[in-house]
Design a protein around this motif. Structure first.
Motif, PDB file in Angstrom:
ATOM      1  N   PRO A  36       4.129   9.597  -1.231  1.00 11.38           N
ATOM      2  CA  PRO A  36       3.659   9.929   0.236  1.00 11.38           C
ATOM      3  C   PRO A  36       2.599  10.687   0.466  1.00 11.38           C
ATOM      4  O   PRO A  36       1.830  10.317   1.465  1.00 11.38           O
ATOM      5  N   ALA A  37       1.933  11.639  -0.081  1.00 13.83           N
ATOM      6  CA  ALA A  37       0.948  12.147   0.035  1.00 13.83           C
ATOM      7  C   ALA A  37      -0.325  11.291  -0.018  1.00 13.83           C
ATOM      8  O   ALA A  37      -1.257  11.319   0.510  1.00 13.83           O
ATOM      9  N   ALA A  38      -0.271  10.514  -1.426  1.00 13.64           N
ATOM     10  CA  ALA A  38      -1.419   9.847  -1.573  1.00 13.64           C
ATOM     11  C   ALA A  38      -1.615   8.768  -0.555  1.00 13.64           C
ATOM     12  O   ALA A  38      -2.679   8.210  -0.184  1.00 13.64           O
ATOM     13  N   ARG A  39      -0.358   8.272  -0.021  1.00 15.74           N
ATOM     14  CA  ARG A  39      -0.416   7.084   0.984  1.00 15.74           C
ATOM     15  C   ARG A  39      -0.689   7.614   2.204  1.00 15.74           C
ATOM     16  O   ARG A  39      -1.749   7.042   2.945  1.00 15.74           O
ATOM     17  N   GLU A  40      -0.708   8.924   2.621  1.00 12.86           N
ATOM     18  CA  GLU A  40      -1.337   9.455   3.728  1.00 12.86           C
ATOM     19  C   GLU A  40      -2.823   9.731   3.516  1.00 12.86           C
ATOM     20  O   GLU A  40      -3.562   9.379   4.565  1.00 12.86           O
ATOM     21  N   ARG A  41      -3.278  10.136   2.461  1.00 17.95           N
ATOM     22  CA  ARG A  41      -4.667  10.291   2.110  1.00 17.95           C
ATOM     23  C   ARG A  41      -5.408   9.022   2.413  1.00 17.95           C
ATOM     24  O   ARG A  41      -6.559   8.755   2.852  1.00 17.95           O
ATOM     25  N   LEU A  42      -4.762   7.919   1.854  1.00 14.87           N
ATOM     26  CA  LEU A  42      -5.241   6.471   1.855  1.00 14.87           C
ATOM     27  C   LEU A  42      -5.505   6.032   3.511  1.00 14.87           C
ATOM     28  O   LEU A  42      -6.362   5.617   4.008  1.00 14.87           O
ATOM     29  N   LYS A  43      -4.301   6.351   4.117  1.00 17.06           N
ATOM     30  CA  LYS A  43      -4.422   6.032   5.546  1.00 17.06           C
ATOM     31  C   LYS A  43      -5.720   6.752   6.367  1.00 17.06           C
ATOM     32  O   LYS A  43      -6.342   6.266   7.107  1.00 17.06           O
ATOM     33  N   GLN A  56     -13.957  -4.188   5.462  1.00 16.62           N
ATOM     34  CA  GLN A  56     -12.733  -3.897   6.355  1.00 16.62           C
ATOM     35  C   GLN A  56     -11.517  -4.797   5.813  1.00 16.62           C
ATOM     36  O   GLN A  56     -10.277  -4.367   6.036  1.00 16.62           O
ATOM     37  N   PRO A  57     -11.547  -6.151   5.432  1.00 18.82           N
ATOM     38  CA  PRO A  57     -10.347  -6.785   5.105  1.00 18.82           C
ATOM     39  C   PRO A  57      -9.715  -6.431   4.040  1.00 18.82           C
ATOM     40  O   PRO A  57      -8.446  -6.451   3.987  1.00 18.82           O
ATOM     41  N   PHE A  58     -10.628  -5.639   2.824  1.00 17.97           N
ATOM     42  CA  PHE A  58     -10.081  -5.111   1.786  1.00 17.97           C
ATOM     43  C   PHE A  58      -9.260  -3.780   2.037  1.00 17.97           C
ATOM     44  O   PHE A  58      -8.226  -3.557   1.436  1.00 17.97           O
ATOM     45  N   VAL A  59      -9.908  -3.136   2.991  1.00 19.41           N
ATOM     46  CA  VAL A  59      -9.319  -1.701   3.433  1.00 19.41           C
ATOM     47  C   VAL A  59      -8.031  -2.184   4.157  1.00 19.41           C
ATOM     48  O   VAL A  59      -6.906  -1.484   3.870  1.00 19.41           O
ATOM     49  N   ASP A  60      -7.670  -3.099   4.992  1.00 25.51           N
ATOM     50  CA  ASP A  60      -6.471  -3.413   5.879  1.00 25.51           C
ATOM     51  C   ASP A  60      -5.519  -4.058   4.786  1.00 25.51           C
ATOM     52  O   ASP A  60      -4.392  -3.591   4.918  1.00 25.51           O
ATOM     53  N   ALA A  61      -5.938  -4.925   3.936  1.00 26.79           N
ATOM     54  CA  ALA A  61      -5.225  -5.343   3.020  1.00 26.79           C
ATOM     55  C   ALA A  61      -4.476  -4.478   2.006  1.00 26.79           C
ATOM     56  O   ALA A  61      -3.227  -4.263   1.943  1.00 26.79           O
ATOM     57  N   LEU A  62      -5.409  -3.661   1.477  1.00 27.53           N
ATOM     58  CA  LEU A  62      -4.694  -2.255   0.776  1.00 27.53           C
ATOM     59  C   LEU A  62      -3.723  -1.433   1.473  1.00 27.53           C
ATOM     60  O   LEU A  62      -2.620  -1.094   1.027  1.00 27.53           O
ATOM     61  N   LEU A  65      -0.486  -3.237   1.858  1.00 29.95           N
ATOM     62  CA  LEU A  65       0.259  -3.597   0.852  1.00 29.95           C
ATOM     63  C   LEU A  65       1.023  -1.869   0.299  1.00 29.95           C
ATOM     64  O   LEU A  65       1.946  -1.936  -0.208  1.00 29.95           O
ATOM     65  N   VAL A  66       0.193  -1.114   0.492  1.00 27.90           N
ATOM     66  CA  VAL A  66       0.759   0.364   0.310  1.00 27.90           C
ATOM     67  C   VAL A  66       1.759   0.557   1.286  1.00 27.90           C
ATOM     68  O   VAL A  66       2.808   1.137   0.655  1.00 27.90           O
ATOM     69  N   GLN A  67       1.742   0.428   2.609  1.00 25.96           N
ATOM     70  CA  GLN A  67       2.737   0.413   3.377  1.00 25.96           C
ATOM     71  C   GLN A  67       3.769  -0.398   2.949  1.00 25.96           C
ATOM     72  O   GLN A  67       5.192   0.162   3.105  1.00 25.96           O
ATOM     73  N   ALA A  68       3.899  -1.595   2.615  1.00 25.78           N
ATOM     74  CA  ALA A  68       4.861  -2.672   2.236  1.00 25.78           C
ATOM     75  C   ALA A  68       5.650  -1.866   0.999  1.00 25.78           C
ATOM     76  O   ALA A  68       6.910  -2.102   0.751  1.00 25.78           O
ATOM     77  N   GLN A  69       4.817  -1.129   0.035  1.00 26.31           N
ATOM     78  CA  GLN A  69       5.550  -0.582  -1.211  1.00 26.31           C
ATOM     79  C   GLN A  69       6.197   0.811  -0.647  1.00 26.31           C
ATOM     80  O   GLN A  69       7.395   0.857  -0.988  1.00 26.31           O
ATOM     81  N   ALA A  70       5.865   1.439   0.306  1.00 26.25           N
ATOM     82  CA  ALA A  70       6.451   2.551   0.943  1.00 26.25           C
ATOM     83  C   ALA A  70       7.612   1.822   1.660  1.00 26.25           C
ATOM     84  O   ALA A  70       8.668   2.852   1.484  1.00 26.25           O
ATOM     85  N   THR A  73      12.397   0.107  -1.801  1.00 24.38           N
ATOM     86  CA  THR A  73      12.848   0.978  -2.740  1.00 24.38           C
ATOM     87  C   THR A  73      12.610   0.711  -4.394  1.00 24.38           C
ATOM     88  O   THR A  73      12.682   1.269  -5.158  1.00 24.38           O
ATOM     89  N   GLY A  74      11.895  -0.812  -4.366  1.00 28.31           N
ATOM     90  CA  GLY A  74      11.504  -1.329  -5.643  1.00 28.31           C
ATOM     91  C   GLY A  74      10.174  -1.662  -5.541  1.00 28.31           C
ATOM     92  O   GLY A  74       9.253  -0.957  -5.256  1.00 28.31           O
ATOM     93  N   PHE A  75       9.816  -2.852  -6.142  1.00 26.28           N
ATOM     94  CA  PHE A  75       8.608  -3.404  -5.913  1.00 26.28           C
ATOM     95  C   PHE A  75       8.298  -4.429  -4.815  1.00 26.28           C
ATOM     96  O   PHE A  75       9.289  -4.880  -4.364  1.00 26.28           O
ATOM     97  N   VAL A  76       6.933  -4.595  -4.350  1.00 28.47           N
ATOM     98  CA  VAL A  76       6.793  -5.403  -3.441  1.00 28.47           C
ATOM     99  C   VAL A  76       6.652  -6.729  -4.043  1.00 28.47           C
ATOM    100  O   VAL A  76       5.969  -7.123  -4.882  1.00 28.47           O
ATOM    101  N   VAL A  77       7.662  -7.598  -3.610  1.00 31.41           N
ATOM    102  CA  VAL A  77       7.743  -9.029  -4.283  1.00 31.41           C
ATOM    103  C   VAL A  77       6.479  -9.830  -4.039  1.00 31.41           C
ATOM    104  O   VAL A  77       5.794  -9.673  -3.100  1.00 31.41           O
ATOM    105  N   LEU A  78       6.294 -10.766  -4.989  1.00 31.85           N
ATOM    106  CA  LEU A  78       5.109 -11.694  -4.876  1.00 31.85           C
ATOM    107  C   LEU A  78       4.922 -12.375  -3.485  1.00 31.85           C
ATOM    108  O   LEU A  78       3.794 -12.374  -3.165  1.00 31.85           O
ATOM    109  N   HIS A  79       5.896 -13.048  -3.076  1.00 33.06           N
ATOM    110  CA  HIS A  79       5.693 -13.775  -1.705  1.00 33.06           C
ATOM    111  C   HIS A  79       5.202 -12.818  -0.702  1.00 33.06           C
ATOM    112  O   HIS A  79       4.426 -13.240   0.184  1.00 33.06           O
ATOM    113  N   ARG A  80       5.579 -11.512  -0.721  1.00 36.79           N
ATOM    114  CA  ARG A  80       5.239 -10.412   0.384  1.00 36.79           C
ATOM    115  C   ARG A  80       3.477 -10.362   0.047  1.00 36.79           C
ATOM    116  O   ARG A  80       2.774  -9.955   1.023  1.00 36.79           O
TER     117      ARG A  80
END
Length: 101
Positions: A36-43, A56-62, A65-70, A73-80
């Motif tokens: 959670p703290a690492a995600r907040e620092r990224l944001k 910008q596209p790289f930053v937005d995608a990352l 993806l980090v938000q999708a992981q948050a 409760t498991g892994f972000v699936v490939l289709h996501r």
């Protein structure tokens, strides 16, 4: 393969399985505490970048993806992953103004 209760191979295998399980539980607990703290620092870092830069596209995608992981409760699936990457890096469509000679 069957082992008797006093088989040394069985004992070694059990000790290894238990140690591996304990390591995974420790890593998972550590990650849940740190994420959670690492995600907040990224944001915050992403928000501090100037908009409309080539990165910008790289930053937005990352960030997405980090938000999708948050959000899971498991892994972000490939289709996501594919949906997010397609949105930020769409395929190049043919240029109707471009002609080959």
């Amino acid at each position: 393969m069957w082992h008797t209760p006093d088989c040394p191979q069985w004992t070694i295998m059990q000790v290894g399985l238990e140690a591996g399980s304990r390591r995974i539980e420790e890593q998972d607990a550590w990650a849940k505490g740190v994420f959670p703290a690492a995600r907040e620092r990224l944001k915050q870092a992403a928000a501090a970048l100037p908009p409309d830069t080539p990165t910008q596209p790289f930053v937005d995608a990352l960030t997405e993806l980090v938000q999708a992981q948050a959000d899971t409760t498991g892994f972000v699936v490939l289709h996501r992953w594919a949906e997010i990457l397609e949105r930020h890096f769409p395929p190049q469509l043919p240029d109707p103004e471009h002609t080959t000679e």
